[in-house]
Enzyme design. Structure first.
Site, PDB file in Angstrom:
ATOM      1  N   PRO A   2       0.842  -1.206   0.037  1.00 26.39           N
ATOM      2  CA  PRO A   2       0.000  -0.021   0.118  1.00 26.39           C
ATOM      3  C   PRO A   2       1.038   1.379  -0.068  1.00 26.39           C
ATOM      4  CG  PRO A   2      -0.570  -1.331   2.020  1.00 26.39           C
ATOM      5  CD  PRO A   2       0.635  -1.852   1.266  1.00 26.39           C
ATOM      6  N   GLU A   3       0.434   2.362  -0.661  1.00 31.26           N
ATOM      7  CA  GLU A   3       1.074   3.571  -0.950  1.00 31.26           C
ATOM      8  C   GLU A   3       0.315   4.289   0.223  1.00 31.26           C
ATOM      9  OE1 GLU A   3       1.756   4.629  -4.738  1.00 31.26           O
ATOM     10  OE2 GLU A   3       1.902   2.410  -5.626  1.00 31.26           O
ATOM     11  N   LYS A  58       4.686   6.245   4.331  1.00 31.55           N
ATOM     12  CA  LYS A  58       3.943   4.992   4.312  1.00 31.55           C
ATOM     13  C   LYS A  58       4.032   4.332   5.803  1.00 31.55           C
ATOM     14  CE  LYS A  58       5.342   3.858  -0.307  1.00 31.55           C
ATOM     15  NZ  LYS A  58       6.222   3.120  -1.292  1.00 31.55           N
ATOM     16  N   ARG A 265      10.630  -2.438 -11.557  1.00 29.93           N
ATOM     17  CA  ARG A 265       9.154  -2.201 -11.356  1.00 29.93           C
ATOM     18  C   ARG A 265       8.662  -1.966 -12.683  1.00 29.93           C
ATOM     19  NH1 ARG A 265       8.587  -0.167  -6.076  1.00 29.93           N
ATOM     20  NH2 ARG A 265       6.537  -0.764  -6.554  1.00 29.93           N
TER      21      ARG A 265
END
Ligand SMILES: [Zn+2]
Length: 276
Positions: A2-3, A58, A265
């Site tokens: 999660p960001e 985060k 990525r």
């Protein structure tokens, strides 16, 4: 993942449910997540009351009475889950925080990249996790001037630059891809070569994309849910992320979204809208 938007939404839910409640008991079902868990340290918050829940990058910061802080990072696949029922430990439920009988919070993390640690309030700012974090993108400190200065002499591509938590805290792959698309900037562009106009637009779009995602309670991909079990809705608004081979959403553009790999990525972009 999660960001920032998912963590922000998680802390907002936590606040509404656990503020002023005591953590009465903690059960640890694992010895380590990303790093070994210091059980003795974690147990220090047993019996203490939650007085605040906040976020830095985060990281989730839960403040307790007696100046204790519980720091949680959800890693790649972690989530917090509220349960108001008889305790059932499911697969990947690594830590259980009991609030009272039939009411607890669980840290579930299939890939075990998360982190849980306890600090005294006075040591938090300078702890290894937080001390090097860059600016919060939704604050005034993240401005055209900050970004312009940070970009000076940076020879990496802009995608890698934006993922660097030491420069901007909280951005991850989804929101970097989306912000670059909204700014018409190629992810491959060399950071230091961005023009003034591009820097100004990028700063604005990062804030807009993040705020819009928070309004929609984040993105629910790879099984991510909020503690209450609710799903975020921003994944329905993705313009490039996870849209390889689909048609660009910009009016008049018929190009297909491309997926490339930058620094290991997945990177999604439109080569017509985001020219070098
Ligand atoms: Zn396009």
């Amino acid at each position: 993942m999660p960001e920032l938007p998912e963590v922000e939404t998680t802390i907002n839910e936590l606040k509404s449910i656990v503020l002023n409640k005591n953590i009465n008991k903690i059960i640890l079902n694992t010895d380590s997540l990303r790093k070994p868990i210091n059980k003795k340290k974690i147990k220090k918050i047993e019996g203490l009351k939650i007085i605040n829940v906040s976020r830095r990058g985060k990281y989730i910061i839960i403040s307790f009475t007696n100046d204790y802080i519980l720091l949680i990072h959800l890693g790649m696949s972690g989530r917090l889950i509220f349960r108001k029922d008889k305790l059932v430990i499911n697969k990947h439920d690594h830590i259980v925080f009991f609030i009272k009988k039939n009411f607890y919070i669980i840290l579930n993390d299939p890939r075990k990249f998360g982190l849980v640690d306890v600090f005294l309030k006075k040591d938090l700012k300078n702890c290894n996790h937080l001390k090097n974090l860059g600016v919060e993108p939704l604050t005034k400190e993240f401005s055209f001037f900050y970004l312009k200065n940070a970009l000076l002499k940076r020879k990496s591509n802009i995608k890698t630059f934006l993922l660097n938590q030491k420069i901007i805290a909280g951005l991850g792959n989804i929101y970097v891809c989306e912000s670059l698309f909204e700014s018409n900037i190629s992810p491959f562009q060399i950071a230091k070569n961005l023009k003034r106009k591009q820097i100004s637009l990028l700063c604005l779009k990062i804030k807009k994309v993040l705020q819009y995602a928070i309004n929609l309670k984040g993105s629910s991909i790879s099984d991510f849910k909020l503690p209450s079990g609710l799903l975020g809705k921003f994944q329905n608004k993705f313009k490039v992320y996870d849209r390889e081979g689909k048609i660009c959403k910009r009016k008049g553009c018929k190009e297909m979204i491309i997926r490339s790999v930058i620094n290991g990525r997945s990177t999604y972009y439109c080569k017509k809208c985001q020219k070098m």
